[in-house]
Design a protein around this motif. Structure first.
Motif, PDB file in Angstrom:
ATOM      1  N   THR A 185       2.213   1.056  -8.434  1.00 36.72           N
ATOM      2  CA  THR A 185       2.817   1.036  -9.762  1.00 36.72           C
ATOM      3  C   THR A 185       3.868  -0.046  -9.884  1.00 36.72           C
ATOM      4  N   GLN A 186       4.070  -0.479 -11.122  1.00 40.60           N
ATOM      5  CA  GLN A 186       5.138  -1.429 -11.422  1.00 40.60           C
ATOM      6  C   GLN A 186       5.574  -1.228 -12.864  1.00 40.60           C
ATOM      7  N   LYS A 187       6.877  -1.244 -13.080  1.00 39.31           N
ATOM      8  CA  LYS A 187       7.426  -1.123 -14.427  1.00 39.31           C
ATOM      9  C   LYS A 187       7.335  -2.470 -15.127  1.00 39.31           C
ATOM     10  N   MET A 188       6.825  -2.471 -16.352  1.00 42.57           N
ATOM     11  CA  MET A 188       6.660  -3.690 -17.115  1.00 42.57           C
ATOM     12  C   MET A 188       7.909  -3.995 -17.951  1.00 42.57           C
TER      13      MET A 188
ATOM     14  N   GLY B 210       0.804  -1.219   0.000  1.00 42.64           N
ATOM     15  CA  GLY B 210       0.000   0.000   0.000  1.00 42.64           C
ATOM     16  C   GLY B 210       0.831   1.259   0.000  1.00 42.64           C
ATOM     17  N   SER B 211       2.143   1.145  -0.143  1.00 41.40           N
ATOM     18  CA  SER B 211       2.999   2.333  -0.121  1.00 41.40           C
ATOM     19  C   SER B 211       2.908   3.119  -1.404  1.00 41.40           C
ATOM     20  N   GLY B 212       2.319   2.531  -2.458  1.00 42.48           N
ATOM     21  CA  GLY B 212       2.152   3.248  -3.711  1.00 42.48           C
ATOM     22  C   GLY B 212       2.991   2.694  -4.828  1.00 42.48           C
ATOM     23  N   THR B 213       3.985   1.880  -4.514  1.00 46.41           N
ATOM     24  CA  THR B 213       4.823   1.321  -5.561  1.00 46.41           C
ATOM     25  C   THR B 213       5.082  -0.153  -5.294  1.00 46.41           C
ATOM     26  N   ASP B 214       5.544  -0.841  -6.327  1.00 44.04           N
ATOM     27  CA  ASP B 214       5.896  -2.241  -6.208  1.00 44.04           C
ATOM     28  C   ASP B 214       7.169  -2.447  -7.006  1.00 44.04           C
ATOM     29  N   ASP B 215       7.867  -3.532  -6.728  1.00 41.17           N
ATOM     30  CA  ASP B 215       9.069  -3.870  -7.488  1.00 41.17           C
ATOM     31  C   ASP B 215      10.070  -2.731  -7.460  1.00 41.17           C
ATOM     32  N   GLY B 216      10.457  -2.312  -6.266  1.00 44.39           N
ATOM     33  CA  GLY B 216      11.497  -1.308  -6.145  1.00 44.39           C
ATOM     34  C   GLY B 216      11.048   0.068  -6.545  1.00 44.39           C
ATOM     35  N   GLY B 217       9.876   0.476  -6.099  1.00 39.99           N
ATOM     36  CA  GLY B 217       9.428   1.828  -6.395  1.00 39.99           C
ATOM     37  C   GLY B 217       8.965   2.004  -7.815  1.00 39.99           C
ATOM     38  N   GLY B 218       8.466   0.939  -8.441  1.00 39.97           N
ATOM     39  CA  GLY B 218       7.961   1.051  -9.791  1.00 39.97           C
ATOM     40  C   GLY B 218       9.034   0.854 -10.838  1.00 39.97           C
ATOM     41  N   LYS B 219      10.245   0.463 -10.454  1.00 34.07           N
ATOM     42  CA  LYS B 219      11.336   0.312 -11.394  1.00 34.07           C
ATOM     43  C   LYS B 219      11.496  -1.146 -11.782  1.00 34.07           C
ATOM     44  N   GLY B 220      11.438  -1.433 -13.048  1.00 37.04           N
ATOM     45  CA  GLY B 220      11.680  -2.778 -13.534  1.00 37.04           C
ATOM     46  C   GLY B 220      13.011  -2.817 -14.260  1.00 37.04           C
ATOM     47  N   ASN B 221      13.244  -3.878 -15.017  1.00 36.12           N
ATOM     48  CA  ASN B 221      14.479  -3.978 -15.780  1.00 36.12           C
ATOM     49  C   ASN B 221      14.395  -3.126 -17.038  1.00 36.12           C
ATOM     50  N   GLY B 222      15.556  -2.643 -17.499  1.00 38.03           N
ATOM     51  CA  GLY B 222      15.595  -1.877 -18.732  1.00 38.03           C
ATOM     52  C   GLY B 222      15.169  -0.435 -18.551  1.00 38.03           C
ATOM     53  N   THR B 223      14.972   0.243 -19.688  1.00 38.36           N
ATOM     54  CA  THR B 223      14.629   1.660 -19.674  1.00 38.36           C
ATOM     55  C   THR B 223      13.136   1.842 -19.876  1.00 38.36           C
ATOM     56  N   TRP B 224      12.680   3.035 -19.553  1.00 38.03           N
ATOM     57  CA  TRP B 224      11.280   3.359 -19.790  1.00 38.03           C
ATOM     58  C   TRP B 224      11.007   3.419 -21.293  1.00 38.03           C
TER      59      TRP B 224
ATOM     60  N   LEU C 185      -3.612   1.990 -16.981  1.00 39.81           N
ATOM     61  CA  LEU C 185      -4.332   2.310 -15.762  1.00 39.81           C
ATOM     62  C   LEU C 185      -5.364   1.227 -15.506  1.00 39.81           C
ATOM     63  N   ALA C 186      -5.342   0.625 -14.332  1.00 43.66           N
ATOM     64  CA  ALA C 186      -6.304  -0.417 -13.965  1.00 43.66           C
ATOM     65  C   ALA C 186      -7.056   0.009 -12.717  1.00 43.66           C
ATOM     66  N   PHE C 187      -8.383   0.030 -12.811  1.00 44.94           N
ATOM     67  CA  PHE C 187      -9.239   0.386 -11.677  1.00 44.94           C
ATOM     68  C   PHE C 187     -10.108  -0.820 -11.323  1.00 44.94           C
TER      69      PHE C 187
ATOM     70  N   LEU D 191       2.584   0.065 -15.289  1.00 43.84           N
ATOM     71  CA  LEU D 191       1.287  -0.432 -14.850  1.00 43.84           C
ATOM     72  C   LEU D 191       0.941   0.288 -13.551  1.00 43.84           C
ATOM     73  N   ALA D 192      -0.215   0.960 -13.523  1.00 42.52           N
ATOM     74  CA  ALA D 192      -0.652   1.691 -12.331  1.00 42.52           C
ATOM     75  C   ALA D 192      -2.064   1.257 -11.992  1.00 42.52           C
ATOM     76  N   TRP D 193      -2.341   1.003 -10.707  1.00 46.08           N
ATOM     77  CA  TRP D 193      -3.650   0.465 -10.350  1.00 46.08           C
ATOM     78  C   TRP D 193      -4.149   1.025  -9.024  1.00 46.08           C
ATOM     79  N   LYS D 194      -5.485   0.969  -8.883  1.00 43.51           N
ATOM     80  CA  LYS D 194      -6.140   1.451  -7.656  1.00 43.51           C
ATOM     81  C   LYS D 194      -7.491   0.784  -7.506  1.00 43.51           C
ATOM     82  N   THR D 195      -7.859   0.441  -6.257  1.00 39.30           N
ATOM     83  CA  THR D 195      -9.183  -0.073  -5.946  1.00 39.30           C
ATOM     84  C   THR D 195     -10.004   1.045  -5.333  1.00 39.30           C
ATOM     85  N   ILE D 196     -11.220   1.240  -5.824  1.00 38.73           N
ATOM     86  CA  ILE D 196     -12.102   2.308  -5.362  1.00 38.73           C
ATOM     87  C   ILE D 196     -13.385   1.693  -4.811  1.00 38.73           C
TER      88      ILE D 196
END
Length: 276
Positions: free
Chosen positions: A258-261, A48-62, A118-120, A267-272
């Motif tokens: 968030t998580q970098k693909m 629930g901190s807002g990021t996943d996988d190292g603060g939204g950083k995956g392998n490679g470049t954006w 964006l996934a809701f 990938l950014a998601w939220k449950t409402i």
């Protein structure tokens, strides 16, 4: 799904206009002044901190080049559950930058930028899915401009291309699992506001929640500093901590997870939670 902790309920307000048509803005409001308290569950697979996988950083470049660069083979961020604790959300008016929207998944209109999925997930207070709810989203392009001739002129800065477009606006209905996705690009910033995405949830012809969601500053700064399309404007002048809207709302409760693909998209998601 696990039960949510229940807070004060709010009676729905407003009307849902027909889907698969253009939807007109319903008035202009100048500020995000809270007028009610609603619910949002913590979602996704991290803490629930807002990021996943190292603060939204995956392998490679954006990735660059907009949604055309997306592979689309992304994991289900809600597969591990949506969490059991609900957070009080503050609702708001649509604001001066709301304008006619379009029923579609890809809201980019081929604009360039870092691609984002964006996934809701829309659920009721018992954390059961709400099928058929509509989620309406809008945000700026990487240059910090909203689109639409019917948005306030200050939102488009009078830019002819922005006024003639409907970029980064869209509405879709949730599926049987209460989920809806949009393909878009990472928003830009404009003076006095941190990077944000507006959304409205409507159920059964009524408006239940209008609010804004945000990204962690570390992620904002990384993207702005590493992509020319964003970095050419310089560092943003407002952080999450000193953004008046977010500061009044409660900071991390309003962050996307968030998580970098692998393809460099985000990938950014939220449950409402809505009382529907």
């Amino acid at each position: 799904m696990e039960d949510c902790v229940k807070h004060d309920e709010k009676k729905p307000v407003g009307l849902l206009l027909p889907r698969r048509t253009l939807i007109r803005g319903v008035g202009i409001a100048l500020a995000m002044a809270p007028f009610a308290q609603l619910l949002a569950c913590g979602g996704g697979t991290d803490d629930g901190s807002g990021t996943d996988d190292g603060g939204g950083k995956g392998n490679g470049t954006w990735a660059t080049g907009g949604t055309a660069a997306m592979s689309g083979n992304y994991p289900d961020p809600f597969a591990s559950g949506i969490g059991s604790a609900c957070t009080v959300y503050k609702a708001a008016t649509l604001g001066p930058c709301y304008a006619a929207t379009v029923d579609r998944k890809d809201i980019s209109e081929a604009q360039p930028g870092l691609p984002v999925r964006l996934a809701f997930l829309i659920v009721n207070p018992s954390c059961q899915p709400v099928p058929g709810a509509t989620v309406d989203v809008w945000h700026t392009n990487p240059a910090g401009l909203y689109s639409g001739s019917d948005a306030s002129n200050m939102c488009t800065n009078g830019n002819a291309a922005a006024r003639a477009s409907r970029w980064f606006r869209g509405i879709r209905a949730t599926d049987a699992n209460g989920r809806v996705d949009f393909d878009t690009c990472f928003p830009g910033w404009y003076s006095s506001r941190t990077i944000h995405i507006h959304f409205t949830v409507r159920v059964g012809g009524t408006e239940y929640l209008t609010s804004q969601l945000f990204f962690e500053d570390a992620l904002n700064n990384e993207i702005i500093s590493t992509q020319t399309l964003y970095s050419s404007r310089g560092a943003k002048d407002t952080t999450n901590v000193n953004d008046n809207v977010l500061r009044q709302s409660g900071l991390t409760d309003y962050y996307f997870q968030t998580q970098k693909m692998d393809d460099g998209a985000l990938l950014a998601w939220k449950t409402i939670v809505v009382h529907a």
